[in-house]
Scaffold this active site. Structure first.
Site, PDB file in Angstrom:
ATOM      1  CG  ASP A   1      -1.961   1.070   1.213  1.00 42.50           C
ATOM      2  OD1 ASP A   1      -1.968   1.882   0.266  1.00 42.50           O
ATOM      3  OD2 ASP A   1      -2.786   1.107   2.143  1.00 42.50           O
TER       4      ASP A   1
ATOM      5  CG  HIS B   1      -2.068   5.150   2.926  1.00 41.89           C
ATOM      6  ND1 HIS B   1      -2.573   6.301   3.476  1.00 41.89           N
ATOM      7  CD2 HIS B   1      -2.800   4.141   3.464  1.00 41.89           C
ATOM      8  CE1 HIS B   1      -3.544   6.009   4.323  1.00 41.89           C
ATOM      9  NE2 HIS B   1      -3.712   4.696   4.317  1.00 41.89           N
TER      10      HIS B   1
ATOM     11  CD  GLU C   1      -4.860  -0.372  -0.515  1.00 39.29           C
ATOM     12  OE1 GLU C   1      -5.574   0.369   0.196  1.00 39.29           O
ATOM     13  OE2 GLU C   1      -4.606  -1.550  -0.209  1.00 39.29           O
TER      14      GLU C   1
ATOM     15  CG  ASP D   1     -14.333   2.011   3.506  1.00 36.81           C
ATOM     16  OD1 ASP D   1     -15.412   1.818   4.116  1.00 36.81           O
ATOM     17  OD2 ASP D   1     -13.233   2.088   4.075  1.00 36.81           O
TER      18      ASP D   1
ATOM     19  CD  GLU E   1      -7.733   3.869   1.255  1.00 34.63           C
ATOM     20  OE1 GLU E   1      -7.673   4.468   2.340  1.00 34.63           O
ATOM     21  OE2 GLU E   1      -6.977   2.939   0.946  1.00 34.63           O
TER      22      GLU E   1
ATOM     23  CG  HIS F   1     -10.291   0.516   2.270  1.00 40.41           C
ATOM     24  ND1 HIS F   1     -10.861   1.393   3.167  1.00 40.41           N
ATOM     25  CD2 HIS F   1      -8.954   0.622   2.444  1.00 40.41           C
ATOM     26  CE1 HIS F   1      -9.907   2.017   3.833  1.00 40.41           C
ATOM     27  NE2 HIS F   1      -8.747   1.572   3.426  1.00 40.41           N
TER      28      HIS F   1
END
Length: 388
Positions: free
Chosen positions: A188, A190, A214, A263, A240, A290
C-alpha cells in the site's frame, strides 16, 4: 412493514462511529458510518437527517437511499456518503433480521461459503515485519498488506516528491522478508508517493510478485495512474477514496484499475457497494473491499462479498496498529467466533442480518466521553506537509 422510529449513533474507540436504527415495532438494525479523522462532521450530517428519516418505511431501502442522494441537491463526498452508509447498512440489517435471513439472501443468495481474507502488518525494519508476518501466519492468514513507506510519525515516515532512489530500498527489503515466509503481500503506497517515485517502486517490486499495489498515486491523478498501470505488470488497486459509482466510473473506463477497493462506510453502504461491484464485473475487475474499520463495516462487506461474483479478498482490521486501549475488531461483538481465520479464509456468517450480534452494552459504555480520532499527519524534514 414498520416505520423508522429512532436513529442514534455511538462514537467508540479506537475511531469508529456505529449507528443504531429502531422501527416502531421494536426491530433493530446496526450500521457503521466511520470516517477516519472526520467523526464530528459525519455526526452533524446524521443529526440533520434524523428528523427527515423518522416516520419513513424502513423496508424501503432504495427509496431512502435515493431520497438521501437526490433531495439535498449537493451530493457525494466522504462526509455525506459515510453518513448515508451508516443509515443504509442499518436498514439492510433491520430488514434481514426481521425476515430472519442473512443480508446476502436478499442480494440473490450466497455464491461461496468461505471468504478469502488478509490483515495489515507494520514495522520499519525487515525483522519487524517478519515478526509481524509470523504472527499473522499463526492467526491463520496466508495474505497480508503492508505500507510501502514506514509508519513512524517523523520526517522519515514518507517519500519526498522526488527522493533518493535508495529511499525505496527499505520497502523492497521488507516485502522480500515477508514473501520469504510464503505469504502473499499487498503493498500500500497510500497515495504517499508521487509519480517520480511510484513508477520506480512499481518496477522494483515486480520481481517480488506482490498481490497488488494499492493507491500508487492519489485518485485525482487519473492520467498518472493510467500511465503507471500501462507500464506495470503488478495489479493496481484503489478505491477507498472514491465515494460513489460515479467516482468509480472514470477509472473503470480508463482501464487503469485491476482490483477495486470500495469502502462500504464511504460509498453509501451496502446498496451502492453492490452497484459498484456489478460495474467492476462488467469491466473484468476484481473487488477487494477496503475495511480497516469496525465490526459492522466488516460484516456488511462480507454480506456483499458472499453474493458478488468478482469478489477476490477481504481486508479485516483484526489487531491493526491503531486498535489500542483494549479495543479491537472483536470488542463490540458477542459472537466473536464468526471471524476465526483458517488457512486464509473465514467461514461465511449464517445468522440473520449482518450475521453478528453487537454488544450494545459494551458499545454504550465505550462511547461515554469517547474522543474523536484526529489524523496526526506527516511532515517532511523541511517542515512541509506530506500525504497521510
Amino acid at each position: 412493514m414498520g416505520k423508522i422510529a429512532d436513529i442514534v449513533y455511538y462514537r467508540v474507540p479506537p475511531r469508529w462511529l456505529l449507528v443504531k436504527m429502531t422501527d416502531d415495532a421494536g426491530n433493530v438494525g446496526w450500521g457503521e458510518a466511520s470516517l477516519e479523522g472526520h467523526t464530528q462532521a459525519v455526526e452533524g450530517c446524521l443529526d440533520a437527517w434524523r428528523d427527515q428519516y423518522v416516520g419513513l418505511e424502513a423496508d424501503d431501502i432504495e427509496h431512502i437511499w435515493q431520497l438521501s442522494w437526490r433531495k439535498s441537491f449537493y451530493r457525494g463526498g466522504p462526509v455525506f456518503m459515510s453518513a448515508l452508509s451508516g443509515i443504509d447498512i442499518a436498514l439492510w440489517d433491520l430488514k434481514a433480521r426481521k425476515l430472519g435471513v442473512p443480508i446476502y439472501d436478499l442480494l440473490g443468495g450466497k455464491l461461496r461459503t468461505r471468504l478469502k481474507v488478509y490483515a495489515w502488518i507494520g514495522g520499519d525494519r525487515p525483522s519487524d515485519v517478519e515478526t509481524a508476518a509470523r504472527a499473522r501466519l499463526a492467526q491463520g492468514f496466508t495474505a497480508v498488506k503492508m505500507n510501502a513507506t514506514a509508519v513512524k510519525m517523523n520526517a522519515t515516515a514518507d517519500l519526498a516528491w522526488l527522493d533518493a532512489p535508495s529511499a525505496l530500498d527499505p520497502c523492497l527489503d521488507r516485502v522480500a522478508a515477508v514473501r520469504a515466509l510464503g505469504l502473499d503481500v499487498a503493498v500500500d503506497l497510500h497515495g504517499r508517493a508521487h509519480r517520480p517515485m511510484a513508477k520506480q517502486l512499481a518496477a522494483l517490486l515486480t520481481p517480488l510478485r506482490p498481490l497488488f499495489l494499492e493507491e500508487p498515486l492519489l485518485g485525482e491523478h487519473l492520467d498518472g495512474i493510467k500511465s503507471l498501470a500501462a507500464q506495470c505488470s503488478v495489479p493496481v488497486a484503489l478505491g477507498e477514496r472514491l465515494h460513489s459509482r460515479w467516482d468509480v466510473k472514470p477509472f473503470l473506463e480508463a482501464g487503469c484499475v485491476d482490483v477495486l477497493q470500495p469502502d462500504v462506510c464511504h460509498v453509501g453502504g451496502i446498496s451502492e457497494m453492490r452497484r459498484i461491484a456489478a460495474m467492476a464485473e462488467a469491466h473484468d475487475v476484481a473487488v477487494a473491499p477496503h475495511c480497516p474499520l469496525g465490526p459492522v463495516a466488516l460484516a456488511a462487506c462480507m454480506q456483499v462479498d458472499a453474493a458478488t461474483p468478482n469478489f477476490a479478498i477481504q481486508e479485516m482490521s483484526l489487531g491493526i496498529h491503531y486498535n489500542v486501549d483494549g479495543y479491537d475488531l472483536l470488542s463490540y461483538v458477542k459472537n466473536k467466533e464468526v471471524w476465526e481465520v483458517r488457512d486464509g479464509y473465514v467461514e461465511m456468517m449464517t445468522g440473520p442480518g449482518l450475521g453478528i450480534e453487537v454488544d450494545e452494552e459494551r458499545v454504550r459504555e465505550a462511547s461515554k466521553n469517547a474522543k474523536p480520532w484526529v489524523s496526526p499527519g506527516f511532515f517532511g524534514p523541511g517542515g512541509e506537509i506530506r500525504e497521510w
